[in-house]
Design a protein around this motif. Structure first.
Motif, PDB file in Angstrom:
ATOM      1  N   TYR A 190     -22.595  23.996  13.145  1.00  0.00           N
ATOM      2  CA  TYR A 190     -21.774  24.537  14.228  1.00  0.00           C
ATOM      3  C   TYR A 190     -22.253  24.010  15.576  1.00  0.00           C
ATOM      4  O   TYR A 190     -21.461  23.729  16.462  1.00  0.00           O
ATOM      5  CB  TYR A 190     -21.857  26.058  14.166  1.00  0.00           C
ATOM      6  CG  TYR A 190     -20.734  26.773  14.850  1.00  0.00           C
ATOM      7  CD1 TYR A 190     -20.997  27.650  15.885  1.00  0.00           C
ATOM      8  CD2 TYR A 190     -19.426  26.586  14.451  1.00  0.00           C
ATOM      9  CE1 TYR A 190     -19.972  28.328  16.517  1.00  0.00           C
ATOM     10  CE2 TYR A 190     -18.391  27.255  15.070  1.00  0.00           C
ATOM     11  CZ  TYR A 190     -18.670  28.127  16.105  1.00  0.00           C
ATOM     12  OH  TYR A 190     -17.658  28.780  16.723  1.00  0.00           O
ATOM     13  N   ASN A 191     -23.555  23.924  15.725  1.00  0.00           N
ATOM     14  CA  ASN A 191     -24.142  23.335  16.920  1.00  0.00           C
ATOM     15  C   ASN A 191     -25.598  22.969  16.656  1.00  0.00           C
ATOM     16  O   ASN A 191     -26.122  23.225  15.561  1.00  0.00           O
ATOM     17  CB  ASN A 191     -24.030  24.269  18.142  1.00  0.00           C
ATOM     18  CG  ASN A 191     -24.684  25.614  17.928  1.00  0.00           C
ATOM     19  OD1 ASN A 191     -25.598  25.747  17.130  1.00  0.00           O
ATOM     20  ND2 ASN A 191     -24.219  26.630  18.637  1.00  0.00           N
ATOM     21  N   GLN A 199     -29.450  22.875  18.856  1.00  0.00           N
ATOM     22  CA  GLN A 199     -30.148  23.197  20.096  1.00  0.00           C
ATOM     23  C   GLN A 199     -31.532  22.560  20.110  1.00  0.00           C
ATOM     24  O   GLN A 199     -32.204  22.494  19.071  1.00  0.00           O
ATOM     25  CB  GLN A 199     -30.296  24.718  20.256  1.00  0.00           C
ATOM     26  CG  GLN A 199     -28.974  25.448  20.349  1.00  0.00           C
ATOM     27  CD  GLN A 199     -29.128  26.925  20.657  1.00  0.00           C
ATOM     28  OE1 GLN A 199     -29.865  27.312  21.538  1.00  0.00           O
ATOM     29  NE2 GLN A 199     -28.415  27.759  19.905  1.00  0.00           N
ATOM     30  N   TYR A 255     -22.845  28.976  10.471  1.00  0.00           N
ATOM     31  CA  TYR A 255     -22.333  30.285  10.095  1.00  0.00           C
ATOM     32  C   TYR A 255     -22.503  30.457   8.592  1.00  0.00           C
ATOM     33  O   TYR A 255     -22.153  29.577   7.811  1.00  0.00           O
ATOM     34  CB  TYR A 255     -20.867  30.437  10.500  1.00  0.00           C
ATOM     35  CG  TYR A 255     -20.719  30.978  11.893  1.00  0.00           C
ATOM     36  CD1 TYR A 255     -20.703  30.127  12.986  1.00  0.00           C
ATOM     37  CD2 TYR A 255     -20.641  32.353  12.120  1.00  0.00           C
ATOM     38  CE1 TYR A 255     -20.597  30.624  14.269  1.00  0.00           C
ATOM     39  CE2 TYR A 255     -20.534  32.858  13.399  1.00  0.00           C
ATOM     40  CZ  TYR A 255     -20.520  31.984  14.470  1.00  0.00           C
ATOM     41  OH  TYR A 255     -20.431  32.489  15.736  1.00  0.00           O
ATOM     42  N   TYR A 295     -24.034  34.067  12.436  1.00  0.00           N
ATOM     43  CA  TYR A 295     -24.584  32.832  12.990  1.00  0.00           C
ATOM     44  C   TYR A 295     -26.094  32.817  12.829  1.00  0.00           C
ATOM     45  O   TYR A 295     -26.767  33.786  13.144  1.00  0.00           O
ATOM     46  CB  TYR A 295     -24.216  32.746  14.470  1.00  0.00           C
ATOM     47  CG  TYR A 295     -24.806  31.583  15.213  1.00  0.00           C
ATOM     48  CD1 TYR A 295     -25.869  31.762  16.079  1.00  0.00           C
ATOM     49  CD2 TYR A 295     -24.292  30.302  15.055  1.00  0.00           C
ATOM     50  CE1 TYR A 295     -26.405  30.704  16.786  1.00  0.00           C
ATOM     51  CE2 TYR A 295     -24.822  29.234  15.759  1.00  0.00           C
ATOM     52  CZ  TYR A 295     -25.875  29.439  16.625  1.00  0.00           C
ATOM     53  OH  TYR A 295     -26.405  28.382  17.315  1.00  0.00           O
ATOM     54  N   GLN A 296     -26.634  31.697  12.339  1.00  0.00           N
ATOM     55  CA  GLN A 296     -28.071  31.585  12.160  1.00  0.00           C
ATOM     56  C   GLN A 296     -28.540  30.210  12.581  1.00  0.00           C
ATOM     57  O   GLN A 296     -27.811  29.229  12.479  1.00  0.00           O
ATOM     58  CB  GLN A 296     -28.446  31.791  10.693  1.00  0.00           C
ATOM     59  CG  GLN A 296     -28.166  33.167  10.155  1.00  0.00           C
ATOM     60  CD  GLN A 296     -28.667  33.293   8.736  1.00  0.00           C
ATOM     61  OE1 GLN A 296     -29.774  32.867   8.402  1.00  0.00           O
ATOM     62  NE2 GLN A 296     -27.861  33.894   7.879  1.00  0.00           N
ATOM     63  N   LEU A 297     -29.799  30.164  13.028  1.00  0.00           N
ATOM     64  CA  LEU A 297     -30.444  28.899  13.373  1.00  0.00           C
ATOM     65  C   LEU A 297     -31.521  28.575  12.342  1.00  0.00           C
ATOM     66  O   LEU A 297     -32.278  29.454  11.937  1.00  0.00           O
ATOM     67  CB  LEU A 297     -31.113  28.986  14.740  1.00  0.00           C
ATOM     68  CG  LEU A 297     -30.256  28.859  15.990  1.00  0.00           C
ATOM     69  CD1 LEU A 297     -31.130  28.974  17.229  1.00  0.00           C
ATOM     70  CD2 LEU A 297     -29.521  27.532  16.007  1.00  0.00           C
ATOM     71  N   PHE A 317     -34.787  26.097  12.085  1.00  0.00           N
ATOM     72  CA  PHE A 317     -35.648  25.330  12.984  1.00  0.00           C
ATOM     73  C   PHE A 317     -36.419  24.245  12.258  1.00  0.00           C
ATOM     74  O   PHE A 317     -36.813  24.404  11.093  1.00  0.00           O
ATOM     75  CB  PHE A 317     -36.669  26.264  13.638  1.00  0.00           C
ATOM     76  CG  PHE A 317     -36.123  27.104  14.738  1.00  0.00           C
ATOM     77  CD1 PHE A 317     -35.468  28.284  14.456  1.00  0.00           C
ATOM     78  CD2 PHE A 317     -36.252  26.713  16.058  1.00  0.00           C
ATOM     79  CE1 PHE A 317     -34.947  29.072  15.474  1.00  0.00           C
ATOM     80  CE2 PHE A 317     -35.748  27.490  17.087  1.00  0.00           C
ATOM     81  CZ  PHE A 317     -35.086  28.673  16.786  1.00  0.00           C
TER      82      PHE A 317
END
Lengths: 115, 115
Positions: free
Chosen positions: B31-32, B34, B95, B101-103, B105
């Motif tokens: 989704y994105n 960062q 998602y 929504y989760q990141l 790392f």
């Protein structure tokens, strides 16, 4: 600026104690997260919440529980602290954006030592 | 399950040099993405967010690119300064099937800029 505040910077507890880590955000964010960070393992998601009284397990929920009674506050609870829960705990929050714009804002972290 | 890898784990450069940090991910349905900065013993600060429909984002001396199809992102730092010394983390946003929504790392690249 968004502010995510974790109640303690450093915490020392004994094995078996019940431990509360508190996190408060001031931007009316719906999503809140708890991570732990360990050398060599990176950040791992413990629990997250996308609304008041809602919670979902992350990758490593065992030994932890959470509480979100108010939108701005998300608490992480160690029911019976163990030495393997010694870690840096990081809280984060985000507003569910549209088009992939969910930026996470982190607190300064709580370094927990369980003796 | 999504896996995020950052290479190198550590990097040391002389002041003034331009440098590139690398991030790769296994599942391109993101989704994105960062990029964060973390100073020792502190929380994470968001640097740049790239939405899945974008190719790059710029902020000052920082430029982040995203190639979803190849599962790669780079963070370019121009004219590095000693104050840039920190750990840089890449995180992929997705998602879940439940709609949350989760990141995920990476473990980070520790950058040292030598005066």
């Amino acid at each position: 600026d968004v502010k995510v505040t974790q109640s303690s910077r450093y915490l020392v507890k004994r094995t078996g104690e019940k431990v509360f880590l508190e996190c408060v955000q001031d931007m009316d964010h719906e999503n809140m997260f708890w991570y732990r960070q360990d050398p060599g393992l990176g950040l791992r998601l413990i629990y997250f919440s996308y609304d008041v009284k809602m919670k979902e397990k992350g990758d490593i929920p065992e030994g932890y529980s959470v509480s979100r009674e108010k939108k701005e506050r998300f608490s992480l609870i160690l029911e019976s602290a163990s030495t393997n829960q010694t870690s840096m705990y990081l809280c984060a929050s985000s507003f569910p954006g549209q088009g992939g714009n969910e930026k996470l804002f982190f607190g300064s972290g709580t370094q927990l030592s369980v003796l | 399950k999504q896996e995020v890898t950052q290479i190198p784990a550590a990097l040391s450069v002389p002041e003034g040099e331009n440098l590139v940090l690398n991030c790769s991910f296994t599942d391109s349905a993101i989704y994105n993405l960062q990029w964060f900065r973390q100073d020792p013993g502190k929380g994470l600060t968001s640097l740049l967010l790239i939405q899945s429909s974008q190719r790059e984002q710029t902020s000052g001396r920082l430029n982040a690119s995203l190639d979803k199809s190849s599962g790669r992102s780079t963070l370019y730092i121009a004219a590095s300064q000693p104050g840039d010394s920190a750990t840089y983390l890449c995180a992929v946003g997705e998602y879940s099937g439940a709609g949350s929504y989760q990141l995920t790392f990476g473990k980070g690249t520790k950058l040292s800029v030598i005066p």
